[in-house]
Design an enzyme around this catalytic site. Structure first.
Site, PDB file in Angstrom:
ATOM      1  N   PHE A 134       0.946  -1.191   0.413  1.00 54.12           N
ATOM      2  CA  PHE A 134      -0.529  -0.069  -0.297  1.00 54.12           C
ATOM      3  C   PHE A 134       0.972   1.241  -0.145  1.00 54.12           C
ATOM      4  O   PHE A 134       2.384   1.255   0.090  1.00 54.12           O
ATOM      5  CB  PHE A 134      -0.740  -0.403   1.065  1.00 54.12           C
ATOM      6  CG  PHE A 134      -1.680   1.035   1.372  1.00 54.12           C
ATOM      7  CD1 PHE A 134      -3.079   1.273   1.292  1.00 54.12           C
ATOM      8  CD2 PHE A 134      -1.500   2.207   2.307  1.00 54.12           C
ATOM      9  CE1 PHE A 134      -4.040   1.730   0.521  1.00 54.12           C
ATOM     10  CE2 PHE A 134      -2.903   2.999   2.464  1.00 54.12           C
ATOM     11  CZ  PHE A 134      -3.931   2.871   0.811  1.00 54.12           C
ATOM     12  N   ASP A 211       1.028  -4.955   8.110  1.00 52.61           N
ATOM     13  CA  ASP A 211       0.260  -4.292   8.168  1.00 52.61           C
ATOM     14  C   ASP A 211      -1.439  -5.227   7.899  1.00 52.61           C
ATOM     15  O   ASP A 211      -1.445  -6.159   7.002  1.00 52.61           O
ATOM     16  CB  ASP A 211       0.228  -3.615   6.187  1.00 52.61           C
ATOM     17  CG  ASP A 211      -0.761  -2.573   6.682  1.00 52.61           C
ATOM     18  OD1 ASP A 211      -2.321  -2.590   7.436  1.00 52.61           O
ATOM     19  OD2 ASP A 211       0.035  -0.983   6.063  1.00 52.61           O
ATOM     20  N   TYR A 236     -11.356   1.073  10.408  1.00 56.65           N
ATOM     21  CA  TYR A 236     -12.784   1.836   9.499  1.00 56.65           C
ATOM     22  C   TYR A 236     -12.993   1.018   8.663  1.00 56.65           C
ATOM     23  O   TYR A 236     -13.967   1.031   7.970  1.00 56.65           O
ATOM     24  CB  TYR A 236     -12.183   3.169   8.993  1.00 56.65           C
ATOM     25  CG  TYR A 236     -10.720   3.305   8.009  1.00 56.65           C
ATOM     26  CD1 TYR A 236     -10.805   3.078   6.917  1.00 56.65           C
ATOM     27  CD2 TYR A 236      -9.869   3.811   9.611  1.00 56.65           C
ATOM     28  CE1 TYR A 236     -10.207   3.512   6.499  1.00 56.65           C
ATOM     29  CE2 TYR A 236      -8.600   4.396   8.386  1.00 56.65           C
ATOM     30  CZ  TYR A 236      -8.791   4.413   7.198  1.00 56.65           C
ATOM     31  OH  TYR A 236      -7.660   4.036   5.783  1.00 56.65           O
ATOM     32  N   LYS A 237     -12.387  -0.072   8.112  1.00 59.25           N
ATOM     33  CA  LYS A 237     -12.512  -1.273   7.239  1.00 59.25           C
ATOM     34  C   LYS A 237     -13.700  -2.501   7.935  1.00 59.25           C
ATOM     35  O   LYS A 237     -14.504  -1.830   7.670  1.00 59.25           O
ATOM     36  CB  LYS A 237     -11.383  -1.284   6.433  1.00 59.25           C
ATOM     37  CG  LYS A 237     -10.650  -0.437   5.692  1.00 59.25           C
ATOM     38  CD  LYS A 237      -9.446  -0.925   5.220  1.00 59.25           C
ATOM     39  CE  LYS A 237      -8.432   0.249   4.311  1.00 59.25           C
ATOM     40  NZ  LYS A 237      -7.344   0.065   4.119  1.00 59.25           N
ATOM     41  N   ARG A 385     -12.502  -3.215  -7.757  1.00 53.05           N
ATOM     42  CA  ARG A 385     -12.107  -4.212  -6.165  1.00 53.05           C
ATOM     43  C   ARG A 385     -13.640  -3.855  -5.888  1.00 53.05           C
ATOM     44  O   ARG A 385     -14.408  -3.248  -5.337  1.00 53.05           O
ATOM     45  CB  ARG A 385     -11.487  -3.619  -5.766  1.00 53.05           C
ATOM     46  CG  ARG A 385     -11.020  -3.868  -5.179  1.00 53.05           C
ATOM     47  CD  ARG A 385     -10.000  -3.872  -3.529  1.00 53.05           C
ATOM     48  NE  ARG A 385     -10.757  -2.142  -2.443  1.00 53.05           N
ATOM     49  CZ  ARG A 385      -9.456  -1.587  -2.053  1.00 53.05           C
ATOM     50  NH1 ARG A 385      -8.508  -2.044  -2.250  1.00 53.05           N
ATOM     51  NH2 ARG A 385     -10.248  -0.583  -1.122  1.00 53.05           N
TER      52      ARG A 385
END
Ligand SMILES: *Cc1c(COP(=O)(O)O)cnc(C)c1O
Length: 411
Positions: A134, A211, A236-237, A385
């Site tokens: 990322f 991560d 928050y995911k 995605r």
């Protein structure tokens, strides 16, 4: 075509009827987004829970409004560790005392990675990272390398797959201070062999940082069992903490008091209110804190974690596998003929909670999907995605999303 559509619709209905988590969907605020017929981005921003709205109001009225500054001595000070311990228990496979909730993922990543690099023995001046990690992870390690005069050793990963154990074995060695990887790749959903990679990095004498942003709340984790040194991730995911919700950091107990993070603020001090000279780090993972904990932003995280803990990660992962498999089957049937390729692992054991599909014109197609009320994510250069949050996504929703994608991709 009509038969196929009917069959798919029947299959989606069967899967929803057999889904033990189907009822959990109703705990989310599903009616707040009129016009959205398929939300396929719960892996970027989870939907809010109904309980979150109630609990936020109660927090403002009773705890903030009612207790005022007294709230800090009546419990708020302990929230970073309390939530960290709950996360450890429900999601991470981490015993208490090793996890805190604080900062953003980027900032926590910096603090942990710097601590690891600072603690490395002489001659260990390399950070191992992969080219498809990322962006924030890549930028942070480049910054640390510049700051510390060390070097990033890049592993070239296939963006349609991810980091492999053989690649890690070939890259680590006597100069490795730290190896940093995403556990589930943000683009392909490739699920890294975390225990194998951890062993390989340890055999070379380095530390490993994972991560977990796309793992926490979607795949089962066993940080303690795997021997992971450090980890960070988002809330928050899949954990539904809301936009900008704080991150979490994990520091294995054996490193407590040894690894020191660089942003030594008062909240990570052994006695913040002594306000004395010099910084004495707090015991344990508390030392990962820097400034005032984001209490208000932790209220929704509590709600998300309570739900995840109640349902259990095994059930969440089981549904996640069925959702991604269903999306892949649909893509093979409805999209392969339209020149769409699958850019995610086919083997369940190598795939996290999302599926990426590619075609050169998908940026424009994604725009049309958003207009049509189907919300996946676009990932440059050409990937759509489909993020399938197991707690809030139905099989009918996946079918609707892929069918609209097939329609828009056929235009
Ligand atoms: C979403 C995500 C982040 C986000 O970092 P922030 O500091 O919250 O912006 C970091 N790493 C990975 C792998 C992610 O998927």
């Amino acid at each position: 075509m009509t038969t196929t559509t009917t069959t798919w619709r029947e299959l989606a209905a069967e899967l929803d009827a057999a889904d033990p988590l189907a009822g959990v969907r109703d705990e989310f605020l599903l009616d707040s987004a009129p016009g959205v017929t398929a939300y396929l981005d719960g892996n970027s921003l989870g939907r809010p829970l109904r309980a979150t709205a109630t609990r936020m109001t109660a927090f403002i009225e009773r705890e903030w409004g009612g207790r005022l500054i007294r709230g800090w001595t009546e419990g708020w000070m302990d929230w970073p560790q309390q939530l960290g311990d709950q996360l450890g228990r429900a999601v991470l496979g981490a015993a208490p005392g090793q996890t805190v909730v604080a900062d953003s993922t980027t900032v926590m990543l910096y603090k942990l990675a710097r601590a690891a690099v600072d603690a490395a023995a002489d001659g260990r001046d390399e950070i191992v990272c992969d080219t498809d990690n990322f962006p924030t992870d890549r930028y942070v390690v480049e910054g640390i390398a510049a700051e510390r005069g060390c070097r990033v050793r890049w592993i070239e990963t296939d963006p349609d797959a991810g980091i492999t154990l053989d690649q890690v074995r070939a890259a680590v060695g006597p100069r490795t201070a730290l190896a940093l990887f995403s556990h589930v790749a943000y683009r392909s959903a490739h699920l890294a062999d975390a225990p194998g990679i951890t062993r390989a990095v340890h055999d070379a004498g380095g530390l490993v940082l994972f991560d977990l942003s796309h793992s926490a709340g979607s795949v089962e984790l066993d940080l303690d069992g795997w021997g992971v040194d450090l980890a960070v991730g988002c809330t928050y995911k899949y954990l539904c903490g809301g936009p900008g919700a704080p991150a979490f950091g994990y520091l294995a107990a054996r490193h407590h008091g040894v690894l020191r993070q660089p942003v030594q603020g008062w909240m990570g001090h052994a006695d913040p209110f002594a306000m004395g000279p010099g910084h004495t780090p707090a015991a344990g993972a508390r030392a990962l804190l820097s400034g005032t904990p984001p209490i208000v932003a932790m209220v929704p995280v509590r709600c998300g974690l309570d739900l995840v803990e109640r349902v259990g990660m095994a059930a969440i992962r089981a549904k996640s596998v069925l959702l991604t498999r269903f999306a892949l089957d649909l893509a093979d049937d409805l999209l392969a003929g339209a020149g769409v390729t699958v850019a995610s692992p086919r083997a369940d054991a190598e795939r996290g909670g999302h599926v990426t599909l590619r075609r050169p014109d998908f940026r424009a197609v994604n725009d049309r999907l958003w207009e049509a009320g189907v919300i996946p994510d676009f990932r440059a250069p050409d990937g759509i995605r489909l993020g399938l949050a197991p707690l809030s996504t139905s099989f009918a929703e996946v079918l609707e999303g892929v069918q609209v994608l097939a329609r828009e991709a056929g235009r």
